[in-house]
Design a protein around this motif. Sequence first.
Motif, PDB file in Angstrom:
ATOM      1  N   LEU A 170       0.826  -1.210   0.000  1.00 30.20           N
ATOM      2  CA  LEU A 170       0.000   0.000   0.000  1.00 30.20           C
ATOM      3  C   LEU A 170       0.860   1.259   0.000  1.00 30.20           C
ATOM      4  O   LEU A 170       0.533   2.242  -0.678  1.00 30.20           O
ATOM      5  CB  LEU A 170      -0.953  -0.011   1.197  1.00 30.20           C
ATOM      6  CG  LEU A 170      -2.047  -1.085   1.141  1.00 30.20           C
ATOM      7  CD1 LEU A 170      -2.814  -1.126   2.465  1.00 30.20           C
ATOM      8  CD2 LEU A 170      -2.988  -0.866  -0.022  1.00 30.20           C
ATOM      9  N   ALA A 171       1.953   1.241   0.725  1.00 25.84           N
ATOM     10  CA  ALA A 171       2.849   2.403   0.749  1.00 25.84           C
ATOM     11  C   ALA A 171       3.434   2.664  -0.636  1.00 25.84           C
ATOM     12  O   ALA A 171       3.497   3.824  -1.086  1.00 25.84           O
ATOM     13  CB  ALA A 171       3.955   2.191   1.776  1.00 25.84           C
ATOM     14  N   ARG A 172       3.866   1.590  -1.325  1.00 23.59           N
ATOM     15  CA  ARG A 172       4.380   1.770  -2.699  1.00 23.59           C
ATOM     16  C   ARG A 172       3.309   2.353  -3.596  1.00 23.59           C
ATOM     17  O   ARG A 172       3.565   3.240  -4.409  1.00 23.59           O
ATOM     18  CB  ARG A 172       4.875   0.431  -3.259  1.00 23.59           C
ATOM     19  CG  ARG A 172       6.224   0.005  -2.762  1.00 23.59           C
ATOM     20  CD  ARG A 172       6.792  -1.190  -3.543  1.00 23.59           C
ATOM     21  NE  ARG A 172       5.885  -2.322  -3.634  1.00 23.59           N
ATOM     22  CZ  ARG A 172       5.752  -3.267  -2.697  1.00 23.59           C
ATOM     23  NH1 ARG A 172       6.452  -3.203  -1.589  1.00 23.59           N
ATOM     24  NH2 ARG A 172       4.913  -4.271  -2.868  1.00 23.59           N
ATOM     25  N   HIS A 173       2.102   1.850  -3.466  1.00 22.96           N
ATOM     26  CA  HIS A 173       0.994   2.342  -4.275  1.00 22.96           C
ATOM     27  C   HIS A 173       0.704   3.814  -3.968  1.00 22.96           C
ATOM     28  O   HIS A 173       0.484   4.619  -4.878  1.00 22.96           O
ATOM     29  CB  HIS A 173      -0.248   1.482  -4.025  1.00 22.96           C
ATOM     30  CG  HIS A 173      -1.444   1.917  -4.777  1.00 22.96           C
ATOM     31  ND1 HIS A 173      -1.587   1.729  -6.133  1.00 22.96           N
ATOM     32  CD2 HIS A 173      -2.569   2.557  -4.376  1.00 22.96           C
ATOM     33  CE1 HIS A 173      -2.732   2.222  -6.531  1.00 22.96           C
ATOM     34  NE2 HIS A 173      -3.350   2.724  -5.474  1.00 22.96           N
ATOM     35  N   LEU A 174       0.710   4.152  -2.706  1.00 27.43           N
ATOM     36  CA  LEU A 174       0.410   5.529  -2.290  1.00 27.43           C
ATOM     37  C   LEU A 174       1.431   6.539  -2.783  1.00 27.43           C
ATOM     38  O   LEU A 174       1.097   7.714  -2.968  1.00 27.43           O
ATOM     39  CB  LEU A 174       0.298   5.605  -0.769  1.00 27.43           C
ATOM     40  CG  LEU A 174      -0.976   5.019  -0.196  1.00 27.43           C
ATOM     41  CD1 LEU A 174      -0.866   4.868   1.313  1.00 27.43           C
ATOM     42  CD2 LEU A 174      -2.186   5.869  -0.558  1.00 27.43           C
ATOM     43  N   ARG A 175       2.648   6.113  -2.998  1.00 26.34           N
ATOM     44  CA  ARG A 175       3.685   7.042  -3.482  1.00 26.34           C
ATOM     45  C   ARG A 175       3.260   7.711  -4.776  1.00 26.34           C
ATOM     46  O   ARG A 175       3.626   8.857  -5.031  1.00 26.34           O
ATOM     47  CB  ARG A 175       5.011   6.313  -3.660  1.00 26.34           C
ATOM     48  CG  ARG A 175       5.677   6.040  -2.342  1.00 26.34           C
ATOM     49  CD  ARG A 175       7.088   5.451  -2.519  1.00 26.34           C
ATOM     50  NE  ARG A 175       7.536   5.017  -1.211  1.00 26.34           N
ATOM     51  CZ  ARG A 175       7.618   3.741  -0.836  1.00 26.34           C
ATOM     52  NH1 ARG A 175       7.336   2.774  -1.675  1.00 26.34           N
ATOM     53  NH2 ARG A 175       8.003   3.437   0.380  1.00 26.34           N
ATOM     54  N   ARG A 176       2.492   7.010  -5.590  1.00 31.01           N
ATOM     55  CA  ARG A 176       2.011   7.610  -6.847  1.00 31.01           C
ATOM     56  C   ARG A 176       1.053   8.763  -6.597  1.00 31.01           C
ATOM     57  O   ARG A 176       0.892   9.637  -7.427  1.00 31.01           O
ATOM     58  CB  ARG A 176       1.299   6.572  -7.697  1.00 31.01           C
ATOM     59  CG  ARG A 176       2.226   5.579  -8.310  1.00 31.01           C
ATOM     60  CD  ARG A 176       1.447   4.696  -9.262  1.00 31.01           C
ATOM     61  NE  ARG A 176       1.597   3.329  -8.752  1.00 31.01           N
ATOM     62  CZ  ARG A 176       0.837   2.338  -9.093  1.00 31.01           C
ATOM     63  NH1 ARG A 176      -0.163   2.520  -9.906  1.00 31.01           N
ATOM     64  NH2 ARG A 176       1.056   1.148  -8.616  1.00 31.01           N
ATOM     65  N   TYR A 177       0.386   8.735  -5.457  1.00 31.03           N
ATOM     66  CA  TYR A 177      -0.671   9.700  -5.175  1.00 31.03           C
ATOM     67  C   TYR A 177      -0.263  10.712  -4.106  1.00 31.03           C
ATOM     68  O   TYR A 177      -0.699  11.859  -4.147  1.00 31.03           O
ATOM     69  CB  TYR A 177      -1.942   8.968  -4.721  1.00 31.03           C
ATOM     70  CG  TYR A 177      -2.452   8.047  -5.794  1.00 31.03           C
ATOM     71  CD1 TYR A 177      -3.276   8.522  -6.803  1.00 31.03           C
ATOM     72  CD2 TYR A 177      -2.080   6.698  -5.824  1.00 31.03           C
ATOM     73  CE1 TYR A 177      -3.729   7.678  -7.804  1.00 31.03           C
ATOM     74  CE2 TYR A 177      -2.527   5.864  -6.813  1.00 31.03           C
ATOM     75  CZ  TYR A 177      -3.351   6.360  -7.805  1.00 31.03           C
ATOM     76  OH  TYR A 177      -3.797   5.524  -8.802  1.00 31.03           O
ATOM     77  N   ALA A 178       0.560  10.285  -3.163  1.00 20.90           N
ATOM     78  CA  ALA A 178       0.891  11.162  -2.047  1.00 20.90           C
ATOM     79  C   ALA A 178       2.297  11.736  -2.152  1.00 20.90           C
ATOM     80  O   ALA A 178       2.651  12.582  -1.359  1.00 20.90           O
ATOM     81  CB  ALA A 178       0.741  10.391  -0.725  1.00 20.90           C
TER      82      ALA A 178
END
Length: 181
Positions: A170-178
């Motif tokens: 989830l953290a890797r995924h969130l990097r795209r958005y946050a």
Amino acid sequence: MSYYRLAMSDSATVIVLVMHGEPPRDFPREAVGQYFALHEQVASAPPDRAQALRERLASVEARMRAWPRSAANDPFYAGSVALARALEQATGLPVRLAFNEFCAPSVPEALDQAAASARRVVLVSPMMTPGGTHAESDIPRAVDAARRRHPDVEFVYAWPYDLDEVAAFLARHLRRYAGRA
């Protein structure tokens, strides 16, 4: 996004992707209401009424599971099909879909279908957190029953997830958005 292909030492492995499911948008609303009302009634019915209610519930559920699905009337189903295809590409293994509720095939049906062509059936679900009835109870019960029906097939339920790995994903995924998650 990079995927890795699973090493395939056994060409007779089939993955069953277990999804939740939801009623199709064009299924008659009164039948959806009847389904949920019957579900509640079965849970609290006295034994002398429970069987008749279960039969009525099974009839409504069978009709709902058999309802034709499309991206328009069931985007969740369409997304599940897309995920199954992506998982098949990522692993190089055949993937069958199964649904806990509302859609066909049911988990027991999909396990029987997979067992017809496999020596090993590996179940996986995107239900990643502990505490859910489907992941913790319903799916393991279906696996136990499939083991009894198909004693020559190995059934593996790839659950629970390591929550640190889920958080890292989830953290890797969130990097795209946050930006800095």
